[in-house]
Design a protein around this motif. Structure first.
Motif, PDB file in Angstrom:
ATOM      1  N   SER B  66     -41.346 -21.450  45.359  1.00 32.75           N
ATOM      2  CA  SER B  66     -40.870 -20.202  44.772  1.00 32.75           C
ATOM      3  C   SER B  66     -40.719 -19.176  45.893  1.00 32.75           C
ATOM      4  N   ALA B  67     -39.940 -18.155  45.618  1.00 35.31           N
ATOM      5  CA  ALA B  67     -39.755 -17.094  46.611  1.00 35.31           C
ATOM      6  C   ALA B  67     -39.525 -15.787  45.898  1.00 35.31           C
ATOM      7  N   GLU B  68     -39.931 -14.723  46.538  1.00 38.22           N
ATOM      8  CA  GLU B  68     -39.652 -13.396  46.024  1.00 38.22           C
ATOM      9  C   GLU B  68     -39.257 -12.491  47.174  1.00 38.22           C
ATOM     10  N   ARG B  69     -38.589 -11.418  46.799  1.00 41.98           N
ATOM     11  CA  ARG B  69     -38.181 -10.431  47.795  1.00 41.98           C
ATOM     12  C   ARG B  69     -38.517  -9.058  47.221  1.00 41.98           C
ATOM     13  N   THR B  70     -39.396  -8.369  47.889  1.00 41.41           N
ATOM     14  CA  THR B  70     -39.882  -7.085  47.379  1.00 41.41           C
ATOM     15  C   THR B  70     -39.100  -5.936  48.003  1.00 41.41           C
ATOM     16  N   GLY B  71     -38.664  -5.007  47.160  1.00 39.64           N
ATOM     17  CA  GLY B  71     -37.991  -3.810  47.652  1.00 39.64           C
ATOM     18  C   GLY B  71     -36.717  -4.089  48.410  1.00 39.64           C
ATOM     19  N   GLY B  72     -36.129  -5.257  48.174  1.00 41.31           N
ATOM     20  CA  GLY B  72     -34.892  -5.598  48.863  1.00 41.31           C
ATOM     21  C   GLY B  72     -35.056  -5.839  50.342  1.00 41.31           C
ATOM     22  N   SER B  73     -36.302  -6.059  50.786  1.00 39.52           N
ATOM     23  CA  SER B  73     -36.524  -6.255  52.217  1.00 39.52           C
ATOM     24  C   SER B  73     -37.311  -7.531  52.466  1.00 39.52           C
ATOM     25  N   VAL B  74     -38.618  -7.412  52.620  1.00 43.07           N
ATOM     26  CA  VAL B  74     -39.465  -8.547  52.987  1.00 43.07           C
ATOM     27  C   VAL B  74     -39.433  -9.613  51.897  1.00 43.07           C
ATOM     28  N   SER B  75     -39.423 -10.873  52.338  1.00 41.70           N
ATOM     29  CA  SER B  75     -39.443 -11.998  51.409  1.00 41.70           C
ATOM     30  C   SER B  75     -40.622 -12.916  51.722  1.00 41.70           C
ATOM     31  N   THR B  76     -41.147 -13.519  50.658  1.00 46.21           N
ATOM     32  CA  THR B  76     -42.232 -14.497  50.795  1.00 46.21           C
ATOM     33  C   THR B  76     -41.815 -15.783  50.121  1.00 46.21           C
ATOM     34  N   LEU B  77     -41.934 -16.888  50.842  1.00 50.79           N
ATOM     35  CA  LEU B  77     -41.708 -18.233  50.287  1.00 50.79           C
ATOM     36  C   LEU B  77     -43.077 -18.850  50.054  1.00 50.79           C
ATOM     37  N   THR B  78     -43.328 -19.271  48.828  1.00 49.76           N
ATOM     38  CA  THR B  78     -44.621 -19.864  48.464  1.00 49.76           C
ATOM     39  C   THR B  78     -44.433 -21.327  48.110  1.00 49.76           C
ATOM     40  N   ILE B  79     -45.268 -22.163  48.682  1.00 46.47           N
ATOM     41  CA  ILE B  79     -45.284 -23.585  48.346  1.00 46.47           C
ATOM     42  C   ILE B  79     -46.653 -23.888  47.773  1.00 46.47           C
ATOM     43  N   GLN B  80     -46.661 -24.317  46.516  1.00 47.96           N
ATOM     44  CA  GLN B  80     -47.925 -24.633  45.851  1.00 47.96           C
ATOM     45  C   GLN B  80     -48.222 -26.127  45.983  1.00 47.96           C
ATOM     46  N   ARG B  81     -49.515 -26.432  46.015  1.00 45.11           N
ATOM     47  CA  ARG B  81     -49.963 -27.838  46.031  1.00 45.11           C
ATOM     48  C   ARG B  81     -49.166 -28.642  47.051  1.00 45.11           C
ATOM     49  N   THR B  82     -49.237 -28.223  48.301  1.00 43.97           N
ATOM     50  CA  THR B  82     -48.412 -28.804  49.358  1.00 43.97           C
ATOM     51  C   THR B  82     -48.591 -30.314  49.459  1.00 43.97           C
ATOM     52  N   GLN B  83     -47.493 -30.967  49.807  1.00 49.70           N
ATOM     53  CA  GLN B  83     -47.449 -32.407  50.027  1.00 49.70           C
ATOM     54  C   GLN B  83     -47.024 -32.668  51.474  1.00 49.70           C
ATOM     55  N   GLN B  84     -47.299 -33.868  51.955  1.00 53.65           N
ATOM     56  CA  GLN B  84     -46.955 -34.172  53.344  1.00 53.65           C
ATOM     57  C   GLN B  84     -45.458 -34.060  53.592  1.00 53.65           C
ATOM     58  N   GLU B  85     -44.647 -34.365  52.593  1.00 51.65           N
ATOM     59  CA  GLU B  85     -43.198 -34.280  52.783  1.00 51.65           C
ATOM     60  C   GLU B  85     -42.699 -32.837  52.892  1.00 51.65           C
ATOM     61  N   ASP B  86     -43.594 -31.864  52.642  1.00 50.92           N
ATOM     62  CA  ASP B  86     -43.216 -30.470  52.814  1.00 50.92           C
ATOM     63  C   ASP B  86     -43.266 -30.058  54.287  1.00 50.92           C
ATOM     64  N   SER B  87     -43.816 -30.903  55.130  1.00 55.35           N
ATOM     65  CA  SER B  87     -43.890 -30.591  56.562  1.00 55.35           C
ATOM     66  C   SER B  87     -42.478 -30.438  57.118  1.00 55.35           C
ATOM     67  N   ALA B  88     -42.222 -29.274  57.704  1.00 55.89           N
ATOM     68  CA  ALA B  88     -40.887 -28.955  58.200  1.00 55.89           C
ATOM     69  C   ALA B  88     -40.936 -27.572  58.850  1.00 55.89           C
ATOM     70  N   VAL B  89     -39.791 -27.177  59.388  1.00 58.44           N
ATOM     71  CA  VAL B  89     -39.637 -25.796  59.839  1.00 58.44           C
ATOM     72  C   VAL B  89     -38.921 -25.035  58.735  1.00 58.44           C
ATOM     73  N   TYR B  90     -39.478 -23.916  58.350  1.00 58.38           N
ATOM     74  CA  TYR B  90     -38.871 -23.086  57.320  1.00 58.38           C
ATOM     75  C   TYR B  90     -38.227 -21.884  58.012  1.00 58.38           C
ATOM     76  N   LEU B  91     -36.908 -21.808  57.886  1.00 60.69           N
ATOM     77  CA  LEU B  91     -36.122 -20.794  58.590  1.00 60.69           C
ATOM     78  C   LEU B  91     -35.634 -19.743  57.616  1.00 60.69           C
ATOM     79  N   CYS B  92     -35.806 -18.506  58.000  1.00 63.79           N
ATOM     80  CA  CYS B  92     -35.283 -17.386  57.231  1.00 63.79           C
ATOM     81  C   CYS B  92     -34.106 -16.799  57.988  1.00 63.79           C
ATOM     82  N   ALA B  93     -33.127 -16.323  57.260  1.00 57.79           N
ATOM     83  CA  ALA B  93     -31.960 -15.703  57.890  1.00 57.79           C
ATOM     84  C   ALA B  93     -31.521 -14.511  57.057  1.00 57.79           C
ATOM     85  N   SER B  94     -30.862 -13.553  57.693  1.00 57.19           N
ATOM     86  CA  SER B  94     -30.340 -12.418  56.943  1.00 57.19           C
ATOM     87  C   SER B  94     -28.929 -12.094  57.399  1.00 57.19           C
ATOM     88  N   SER B  95     -28.238 -11.353  56.556  1.00 58.98           N
ATOM     89  CA  SER B  95     -26.842 -11.026  56.794  1.00 58.98           C
ATOM     90  C   SER B  95     -26.566  -9.655  56.205  1.00 58.98           C
TER      91      SER B  95
END
Lengths: 111, 113
Positions: B66-95
């Motif tokens: 899940s993800a949220e963005r507060t006040g149209g600025s900062v964003s948080t990506l949440t991963i619950q009950r992580t699994q080994q296949e979640d291992s990766a680089v998580y990249l954020c981008a803006s435009s």
């Protein structure tokens, strides 16, 4: 479905040996085609945006070109510091919000 | 800050734990993206935010993400009950807005052990 295919997967060049990287795409109306460079352990770094067939952009030893089906990234007289993975991405004019990325071409330039 | 800022840069977590990844976009950019890049793989779209519009969640791989963005600025990506296949680089981008060039952060490297 929008698709982006990059070739070759990997390319090894000698310093000064010019070559081209290919990005073939299918998209329902092209909003823009983007080239990025990614160094190991880093986020992608923006290089170029191309919007219409026939457009060309240049930056130092790199030149990007666009046709209706593909884009080329030409590298002239590369140097070892050009070694990186080059990513191509497309954004459709309608439909999804995301930019669809290819798997990249890993370029190695040997001195 | 001139660029997209992400934290933590590295995170090692145990399988089953929840993790939160933070993204601070370039000031004034209304569009924000999360992508995932597994080892040796291309970038996989996860979620897109544009201003105050409802986010495009079409790329989220499961309901553990899940993800949220507060006040149209900062964003948080949440991963619950992580699994080994979640291992990766998580990249954020803006435009500045949809359709413009997107600029990436350096990524958050997640390892699930």
């Amino acid at each position: 479905e929008d698709q982006v295919t990059q070739s070759p997967e990997a390319l090894r060049l000698q310093e000064g040996e010019s070559s081209s990287l290919n990005c073939s795409y299918t998209v329902s109306g092209l909003r823009g085609l983007f080239w990025y460079r990614q160094d190991p352990g880093k986020g992608p770094e923006f290089l170029f945006t191309l919007y219409s067939a026939g457009e060309e952009k240049e930056k130092e030893r790199l030149k990007a070109t666009l046709t209706k089906k593909e884009s080329f990234l030409h590298i002239t007289a590369p140097k070892p510091e050009d070694s990186a993975t080059y990513l191509c991405a497309v954004q459709a004019a309608i439909g999804g919000n995301d930019m669809r990325f290819g798997a990249g071409t890993r370029l190695t330039v040997k001195p | 800050g001139a660029g997209v800022s992400q934290s933590p840069s590295n995170k090692v977590t145990e399988k089953g734990k929840d993790v939160e990844l933070r993204c601070d976009p370039i000031s004034g950019h209304t569009a924000l993206y999360w992508y995932r890049q597994s080892l040796g793989q291309g970038l996989e779209f996860l979620i897109y935010f544009q201003g105050n519009s409802a986010p495009d969640k079409s790329g989220l791989p499961s309901d553990r993400f899940s993800a949220e963005r507060t006040g149209g600025s900062v964003s948080t990506l949440t991963i619950q009950r992580t699994q080994q296949e979640d291992s990766a680089v998580y990249l954020c981008a803006s435009s500045p807005t949809w359709g413009n060039t997107i600029y990436f952060g350096e990524g958050s490297w997640l390892t699930v052990v």
